[in-house]
Design a protein around this motif. Structure first.
Motif, PDB file in Angstrom:
ATOM      1  N   GLY A  33      -7.519  10.837  -1.034  1.00 42.58           N
ATOM      2  CA  GLY A  33      -5.771  10.770  -0.353  1.00 42.58           C
ATOM      3  C   GLY A  33      -5.857   9.510   0.617  1.00 42.58           C
ATOM      4  O   GLY A  33      -4.657   9.530   1.515  1.00 42.58           O
ATOM      5  N   VAL A  34      -6.330   8.585   0.441  1.00 39.97           N
ATOM      6  CA  VAL A  34      -6.098   7.251   1.699  1.00 39.97           C
ATOM      7  C   VAL A  34      -5.642   6.177   1.191  1.00 39.97           C
ATOM      8  O   VAL A  34      -6.638   5.806   0.173  1.00 39.97           O
ATOM      9  CB  VAL A  34      -7.599   7.316   2.731  1.00 39.97           C
ATOM     10  CG1 VAL A  34      -6.650   6.122   3.059  1.00 39.97           C
ATOM     11  CG2 VAL A  34      -7.772   8.888   3.204  1.00 39.97           C
ATOM     12  N   LEU A  35      -4.802   5.677   1.240  1.00 41.81           N
ATOM     13  CA  LEU A  35      -4.372   4.673   0.391  1.00 41.81           C
ATOM     14  C   LEU A  35      -4.453   2.985   1.697  1.00 41.81           C
ATOM     15  O   LEU A  35      -3.698   3.030   3.034  1.00 41.81           O
ATOM     16  CB  LEU A  35      -2.720   4.463   0.348  1.00 41.81           C
ATOM     17  CG  LEU A  35      -2.293   5.648  -1.133  1.00 41.81           C
ATOM     18  CD1 LEU A  35      -0.597   5.063  -1.080  1.00 41.81           C
ATOM     19  CD2 LEU A  35      -2.992   5.344  -1.932  1.00 41.81           C
ATOM     20  N   LEU A  36      -5.429   2.521   1.051  1.00 39.89           N
ATOM     21  CA  LEU A  36      -5.624   0.940   2.252  1.00 39.89           C
ATOM     22  C   LEU A  36      -5.471  -0.310   0.989  1.00 39.89           C
ATOM     23  O   LEU A  36      -5.483   0.236  -0.465  1.00 39.89           O
ATOM     24  CB  LEU A  36      -6.503   0.988   2.176  1.00 39.89           C
ATOM     25  CG  LEU A  36      -7.311   2.064   3.737  1.00 39.89           C
ATOM     26  CD1 LEU A  36      -8.617   2.325   3.582  1.00 39.89           C
ATOM     27  CD2 LEU A  36      -7.074   1.616   5.342  1.00 39.89           C
ATOM     28  N   SER A  37      -5.599  -1.241   1.966  1.00 37.73           N
ATOM     29  CA  SER A  37      -5.331  -2.532   0.413  1.00 37.73           C
ATOM     30  C   SER A  37      -6.748  -2.865   0.908  1.00 37.73           C
ATOM     31  O   SER A  37      -7.048  -2.889   2.021  1.00 37.73           O
ATOM     32  CB  SER A  37      -4.018  -3.570   1.073  1.00 37.73           C
ATOM     33  OG  SER A  37      -3.219  -2.901   1.065  1.00 37.73           O
ATOM     34  N   ALA A  38      -7.112  -3.654  -0.423  1.00 34.44           N
ATOM     35  CA  ALA A  38      -8.710  -4.432  -0.132  1.00 34.44           C
ATOM     36  C   ALA A  38      -8.635  -6.342   0.047  1.00 34.44           C
ATOM     37  O   ALA A  38      -7.388  -6.483  -0.225  1.00 34.44           O
ATOM     38  CB  ALA A  38      -9.684  -4.341  -1.287  1.00 34.44           C
ATOM     39  N   GLY A  39      -9.308  -6.393   0.648  1.00 33.29           N
ATOM     40  CA  GLY A  39      -9.862  -7.468   1.105  1.00 33.29           C
ATOM     41  C   GLY A  39      -9.120  -8.751   0.379  1.00 33.29           C
ATOM     42  O   GLY A  39      -8.114  -9.305   1.199  1.00 33.29           O
ATOM     43  N   PRO A  40      -9.744  -8.414  -0.941  1.00 31.76           N
ATOM     44  CA  PRO A  40      -9.240  -9.728  -2.223  1.00 31.76           C
ATOM     45  C   PRO A  40      -7.597  -9.398  -1.479  1.00 31.76           C
ATOM     46  O   PRO A  40      -7.439 -10.838  -2.412  1.00 31.76           O
ATOM     47  CB  PRO A  40      -9.910  -9.193  -3.350  1.00 31.76           C
ATOM     48  CG  PRO A  40     -10.963  -8.844  -2.931  1.00 31.76           C
ATOM     49  CD  PRO A  40     -10.824  -7.480  -1.653  1.00 31.76           C
ATOM     50  N   ARG A  41      -6.621  -9.037  -1.386  1.00 32.21           N
ATOM     51  CA  ARG A  41      -4.952  -8.530  -1.992  1.00 32.21           C
ATOM     52  C   ARG A  41      -5.287  -9.591  -0.930  1.00 32.21           C
ATOM     53  O   ARG A  41      -3.600 -10.623  -0.982  1.00 32.21           O
ATOM     54  CB  ARG A  41      -5.253  -6.753  -1.366  1.00 32.21           C
ATOM     55  CG  ARG A  41      -3.278  -7.121  -0.944  1.00 32.21           C
ATOM     56  CD  ARG A  41      -3.098  -6.528  -2.210  1.00 32.21           C
ATOM     57  NE  ARG A  41      -1.513  -6.305  -1.934  1.00 32.21           N
ATOM     58  CZ  ARG A  41      -0.081  -7.336  -2.141  1.00 32.21           C
ATOM     59  NH1 ARG A  41      -0.602  -8.419  -2.947  1.00 32.21           N
ATOM     60  NH2 ARG A  41       1.119  -6.698  -2.416  1.00 32.21           N
ATOM     61  N   PHE A  42      -5.772 -10.147   1.071  1.00 34.78           N
ATOM     62  CA  PHE A  42      -5.032 -10.423   1.333  1.00 34.78           C
ATOM     63  C   PHE A  42      -5.406 -12.294   1.010  1.00 34.78           C
ATOM     64  O   PHE A  42      -5.301 -13.164   1.951  1.00 34.78           O
ATOM     65  CB  PHE A  42      -5.449 -10.270   3.073  1.00 34.78           C
ATOM     66  CG  PHE A  42      -4.623  -9.295   2.568  1.00 34.78           C
ATOM     67  CD1 PHE A  42      -3.836  -9.259   3.378  1.00 34.78           C
ATOM     68  CD2 PHE A  42      -5.803  -7.846   2.417  1.00 34.78           C
ATOM     69  CE1 PHE A  42      -3.091  -7.831   3.667  1.00 34.78           C
ATOM     70  CE2 PHE A  42      -4.792  -6.715   2.834  1.00 34.78           C
ATOM     71  CZ  PHE A  42      -3.839  -6.990   3.340  1.00 34.78           C
TER      72      PHE A  42
END
Length: 474
Positions: free
Chosen positions: A411-420
């Protein structure tokens, strides 16, 4: 079907995907993350099973099982004779809390609205009779708002008149207008890496090539690499976030700025400066002004300083370039709403009141997240940025994508490093915004502490060299 990704391209985008067993589920998770991050857009045709199996060194049955898992989870659909295409991934509810109300959305790095915003909107609404008699939108921007924006630049030591300002529907709209004007297929754009992913998407949408120049939490911009990139690629545009860079939190020094200006002048490159986080200082007064020369194009907005739902941004540039943007704008939209412009005009004159509140809010959130991460996951490298909206956290294993997927299941939404990333990598990094309410951020870190041992095979409380545990951004 809008686009296609080849087997080699998908293999490169997946990076280090072999992070769990069975193998087909690890592959499916890797593709899911690419879809969720929009690194593979909706309605993209995936490679045939045999082609992807060859590129990844797998059996066809493994790829077939991965595609079946993706169909079951609603990430792709397959049609006989047409192959498999990705499906849009739409959140089922807006805001930080999603689905059944038990989740925390930390993909959006935007603080809650400034508390006085509702009052300002009410004041403007009380004067609505003066607005509704006009068309209701404006393609250049109201004279009052452009003057207010110009006055703030002039106060910073950048003399500006209203004719050098174009009002837009937020900062992202400004990025699209500027990149569309400066780039075309075959040209090159230079970006920091890591960088704001929606800027990368806007630049790639023009058909231009992208090349990256590194920036890190500890060392800032690699000036030698940047100078080489300007000489080698001769980019038409260089997109930079000089103040509280997203996601690293770094701020350029005057020497950094002078180096980029000289390299851009020699290469004939237009510097595009994203200033949307520039005023979000936490520990000190606003950073010193930096000299990027008279031809730099500056982009700003009220999305981070006031509220993400107030879609007002701007471009500051020379008059000729502003006229060029105005001439091209009707292809994309017909203008910015006058009501929002009237609200923004009042807010800009209240910034001496607004910015200290934002500093206090963001500082409290930053300190909560830093303390929680350092106590829960002491092996991670947790920086202390002096401003901005997020931490660029170093993990002790290259498993950012797997961690994000595991946290999503909790239930926790985050963005992974490769997204950036511009050109791949950053599996050892995770962006953690500190813009949500403190209790939600503590809960999110607790989830990370629970799932990290499962993902990495390492206990969350592994000891770490103290010299690596603390990284302060200067």
């Amino acid at each position: 079907m809008d686009s296609r990704i080849g087997a080699r391209g998908l293999a490169a985008a997946l990076g280090g995907w072999r992070t769990r067993t069975p193998t087909y589920e690890a592959l499916a998770d890797g593709i899911r993350l690419l879809c969720l991050d929009n690194r593979v857009a909706a309605h993209t045709a995936l490679p045939a099973e045999r082609e992807l199996a060859t590129a990844l060194g797998l059996s066809r049955s493994t790829v077939a099982a991965a595609y079946r898992s993706l169909r079951d989870s609603g990430h792709i659909e397959s049609t006989r004779g047409s192959g498999s295409i990705t499906l849009p991934q739409v959140r089922r509810a807006a805001g930080r809390v999603f689905d059944d109300g038990d989740g925390i959305d930390l993909q959006q790095a935007s603080p809650a609205a400034w508390p006085g915003l509702a009052g300002v909107m009410a004041e403007v609404g009380a004067d609505a009779a003066s607005l509704v008699g006009r068309p209701g939108y404006d393609i250049v921007g109201s004279a009052d708002l452009r003057r207010a924006i110009a006055d703030r630049y002039t106060a910073r030591g950048i003399p500006t008149d209203p004719e050098q300002i174009l009002v837009t529907n937020g900062g992202q709209h400004a990025i699209h207008l500027v990149t569309d004007a400066l780039l075309r297929p075959g040209t090159t754009a230079l970006l920091e890496t890591p960088t704001y992913p929606h800027a990368t998407e806007a630049i790639k949408a023009t058909g231009a090539r992208v090349t990256g120049t590194p920036v890190t939490v500890v060392d800032g911009w690699d000036l030698d690499r940047a100078a080489q990139a300007f000489r080698r690629a001769r980019p038409a545009l260089a997109y930079l976030m000089p103040w509280f860079q997203n996601p690293t939190g770094r701020t350029m020094t005057p020497f950094d700025a002078a180096t980029f200006r000289a390299a851009a002048d020699a290469a004939g490159t237009v510097l595009v400066l994203d200033e949307t986080t520039a005023e979000l200082s936490i520990d000190a007064d606003a950073p010193d002004e930096l000299d990027f020369g008279p031809h730099a194009v500056r982009i700003g907005s009220l999305g981070k300083t006031v509220w993400g739902g107030l879609r007002v941004g701007w471009v500051r540039a020379n008059r000729a370039f502003i006229r060029r943007l105005v001439a091209s704008r009707p292809r994309r939209d017909l203008g910015t709403a006058e009501f929002e412009q009237a609200v923004a005009t009042r807010l800009l004159r209240m910034m001496p009141e607004i910015l200290p509140q934002r500093a206090e809010l963001l500082g409290r959130g930053r300190d909560v997240v830093v303390d929680a991460l350092r106590s829960t996951l002491p092996a991670w490298r947790v920086p202390v940025p002096r401003g901005g909206v997020s931490l660029w956290v170093g993990l002790d294993a290259p498993l950012s994508g797997s961690l994000v997927l595991a946290a999503r299941r909790e239930g926790v939404l985050l963005s992974a490093g490769p997204r950036f990333s511009v050109d791949g990598g950053y599996e050892t990094y995770l962006r953690v915004p500190f813009t949500a309410p403190p209790e939600q951020m503590r809960d999110a870190v607790a989830v990370l502490g629970r799932v990290w041992p499962e993902v990495s095979g390492r206990p969350a409380s592994s000891p770490v060299d103290e010299s690596e545990a603390v990284a302060a951004i200067v």
